[in-house]
Design a protein around this motif. Sequence first.
Motif, PDB file in Angstrom:
ATOM      1  N   ALA A 126      -2.155  11.887 -24.139  1.00  0.00           N
ATOM      2  CA  ALA A 126      -1.207  12.267 -25.188  1.00  0.00           C
ATOM      3  C   ALA A 126      -0.878  11.058 -26.066  1.00  0.00           C
ATOM      4  N   LEU A 127      -0.792   9.866 -25.455  1.00  0.00           N
ATOM      5  CA  LEU A 127      -0.579   8.646 -26.237  1.00  0.00           C
ATOM      6  C   LEU A 127      -1.803   8.343 -27.088  1.00  0.00           C
ATOM      7  N   ALA A 128      -2.997   8.573 -26.543  1.00  0.00           N
ATOM      8  CA  ALA A 128      -4.218   8.361 -27.320  1.00  0.00           C
ATOM      9  C   ALA A 128      -4.217   9.224 -28.572  1.00  0.00           C
ATOM     10  N   LYS A 129      -3.825  10.487 -28.439  1.00  0.00           N
ATOM     11  CA  LYS A 129      -3.766  11.354 -29.615  1.00  0.00           C
ATOM     12  C   LYS A 129      -2.761  10.815 -30.634  1.00  0.00           C
ATOM     13  N   ARG A 130      -1.613  10.361 -30.147  1.00  0.00           N
ATOM     14  CA  ARG A 130      -0.603   9.813 -31.060  1.00  0.00           C
ATOM     15  C   ARG A 130      -1.164   8.622 -31.834  1.00  0.00           C
ATOM     16  N   MET A 131      -1.906   7.772 -31.146  1.00  0.00           N
ATOM     17  CA  MET A 131      -2.462   6.582 -31.796  1.00  0.00           C
ATOM     18  C   MET A 131      -3.539   6.953 -32.811  1.00  0.00           C
ATOM     19  N   VAL A 132      -4.359   7.947 -32.483  1.00  0.00           N
ATOM     20  CA  VAL A 132      -5.370   8.404 -33.441  1.00  0.00           C
ATOM     21  C   VAL A 132      -4.687   9.013 -34.664  1.00  0.00           C
ATOM     22  N   ASP A 133      -3.679   9.865 -34.432  1.00  0.00           N
ATOM     23  CA  ASP A 133      -2.960  10.480 -35.542  1.00  0.00           C
ATOM     24  C   ASP A 133      -2.280   9.436 -36.424  1.00  0.00           C
ATOM     25  N   ASP A 134      -1.872   8.323 -35.830  1.00  0.00           N
ATOM     26  CA  ASP A 134      -1.212   7.253 -36.585  1.00  0.00           C
ATOM     27  C   ASP A 134      -2.207   6.346 -37.306  1.00  0.00           C
ATOM     28  N   GLY A 135      -3.511   6.605 -37.161  1.00  0.00           N
ATOM     29  CA  GLY A 135      -4.517   5.821 -37.857  1.00  0.00           C
ATOM     30  C   GLY A 135      -4.878   4.504 -37.201  1.00  0.00           C
ATOM     31  N   ARG A 136      -4.501   4.328 -35.940  1.00  0.00           N
ATOM     32  CA  ARG A 136      -4.743   3.035 -35.285  1.00  0.00           C
ATOM     33  C   ARG A 136      -6.226   2.740 -35.092  1.00  0.00           C
ATOM     34  N   LEU A 137      -7.073   3.775 -35.074  1.00  0.00           N
ATOM     35  CA  LEU A 137      -8.509   3.555 -34.880  1.00  0.00           C
ATOM     36  C   LEU A 137      -9.280   3.566 -36.190  1.00  0.00           C
ATOM     37  N   GLY A 138      -8.643   3.924 -37.286  1.00  0.00           N
ATOM     38  CA  GLY A 138      -9.342   4.013 -38.559  1.00  0.00           C
ATOM     39  C   GLY A 138     -10.229   5.244 -38.596  1.00  0.00           C
ATOM     40  N   GLU A 139     -11.360   5.123 -39.298  1.00  0.00           N
ATOM     41  CA  GLU A 139     -12.318   6.229 -39.366  1.00  0.00           C
ATOM     42  C   GLU A 139     -13.082   6.308 -38.051  1.00  0.00           C
ATOM     43  N   LEU A 140     -13.087   7.476 -37.428  1.00  0.00           N
ATOM     44  CA  LEU A 140     -13.770   7.643 -36.145  1.00  0.00           C
ATOM     45  C   LEU A 140     -15.281   7.696 -36.332  1.00  0.00           C
ATOM     46  N   ARG A 141     -15.991   7.022 -35.426  1.00  0.00           N
ATOM     47  CA  ARG A 141     -17.452   6.998 -35.483  1.00  0.00           C
ATOM     48  C   ARG A 141     -18.099   7.582 -34.233  1.00  0.00           C
ATOM     49  N   HIS A 142     -17.579   7.205 -33.064  1.00  0.00           N
ATOM     50  CA  HIS A 142     -18.161   7.648 -31.797  1.00  0.00           C
ATOM     51  C   HIS A 142     -17.109   8.312 -30.921  1.00  0.00           C
ATOM     52  N   ILE A 143     -17.500   9.400 -30.264  1.00  0.00           N
ATOM     53  CA  ILE A 143     -16.718   9.994 -29.174  1.00  0.00           C
ATOM     54  C   ILE A 143     -17.649  10.050 -27.974  1.00  0.00           C
ATOM     55  N   ARG A 144     -17.213   9.474 -26.882  1.00  0.00           N
ATOM     56  CA  ARG A 144     -18.059   9.349 -25.680  1.00  0.00           C
ATOM     57  C   ARG A 144     -17.276   9.954 -24.508  1.00  0.00           C
ATOM     58  N   ALA A 145     -17.792  11.033 -23.934  1.00  0.00           N
ATOM     59  CA  ALA A 145     -17.036  11.750 -22.909  1.00  0.00           C
ATOM     60  C   ALA A 145     -17.889  11.980 -21.673  1.00  0.00           C
ATOM     61  N   GLN A 146     -17.307  11.704 -20.519  1.00  0.00           N
ATOM     62  CA  GLN A 146     -17.945  11.990 -19.233  1.00  0.00           C
ATOM     63  C   GLN A 146     -16.920  12.661 -18.322  1.00  0.00           C
ATOM     64  N   TYR A 147     -17.400  13.584 -17.517  1.00  0.00           N
ATOM     65  CA  TYR A 147     -16.575  14.117 -16.433  1.00  0.00           C
ATOM     66  C   TYR A 147     -17.474  14.110 -15.195  1.00  0.00           C
TER      67      TYR A 147
END
Length: 404
Positions: A145-166
């Motif tokens: 939930a904090l990660a989403k807040r940081m993305v919404d606040d622009g802390r990562l800039g323009e997103l380039r990669h999403i890397r997901a494993q389960y």
Amino acid sequence: MSQTKPLRVGMVGYAFMGAAHSHAWRTAPRFFDLPLAPELTAVAGRNEEGVRAAARKFGWDSVETDWRRLMERDDIDLVDICTPGNTHAEIAIAALEAGKHVLCEKPLANSVEEAERMVAAAEAAAARGVLSMCGFSYRRTPALALAKRMVDDGRLGELRHIRAQYLQDWLSDADAPLTWRLDKAKSGSGSLGDIGAHSIDAAQWITGRNITGVSALLETFVKERPLGGDFVGLGGHGGSDGPRGPVTVDDAALFTARFEGAPDGGAAAGGGPSSGPVGVFEATRFALGRKNAMRLELNGTKGSLAFDFEDMNSLQFYDSAQEPDAGFRKIMVTEPSHPYTGNWWPTGHGLGYEHGFTHQVVDLVTAIGGGEQPSPSFADALQVQKVLAAVEASADNSSRWQHV
């Protein structure tokens, strides 16, 4: 002094998810101020001995051996569905048509067609003030939930990669028993829908972007498994010499993905229109040593975030402007300012798996109390279902690119 109006819950199913949901319904009002007071009114299951034992253990007031009885009862306000995926559509639609709010475990259904019927029923019910939500509980992990807040606040800039494993390992033993999770008719898919759906939902939710296309590979390593044995947790061990049955789902799912461009139509770093970040997804229950490694990493033009549920109280963050030479730093997500954590323990006293379900109840009850659509909606879950279907279609077609 006025009393809080009750929210009388009827739950269908009482195994793994039933236990987690029961704990959440009991716990949420004891740590959070809610607009309605959840009551564990009735639990339903086909096995009378089993459902009565579950009611005693988890604190439910009454039992039913036919879920349809919950729809007829005037003392049930909400139906919580914790059953295999092949039953979700019938139960959810019946509940909504009976005027009951619905919480339905993920994935929403076993097919896009079933999910679309559930969305139609949910939208019709919402017009009458009857609300529904799909249970993607990882959204309620404070670090995510904090990660989403940081993305919404622009802390990562323009997103380039999403890397997901389960990554899990509970099926690594070739003699683990054949359960409903390995039967496509009941579960819909294997690692793809069971755990990969969580990664898909988390990635789309945190980024605010839907997946638009995939290229996929599915693999089943063990084609047959014992029909009985000693069940431990989700798996266990069956006899190697007894009768065996076919495994009809995937053991591992891997796919690449393209996400939507910037929601505001923003330009890419080079000046052209943004075509959206790219993603890599992996889900398996054969990764020896990985017990519940639900991982997500996002890389942008200003920074990166990384999360692993096996270290669920922390979030890794790299800020290219502030710490260009330092690499990732660890944020302990236990401060009162972080999502959900202020209602629990002092700083540094971490939370566990079960808290995500408690937070899910909190958000659901708060939305119902305010007459607002809970999130994720059935429509949100339908989008995940469409990605699952596209992955299977690509894998069935030599991994060719499949639009969602």
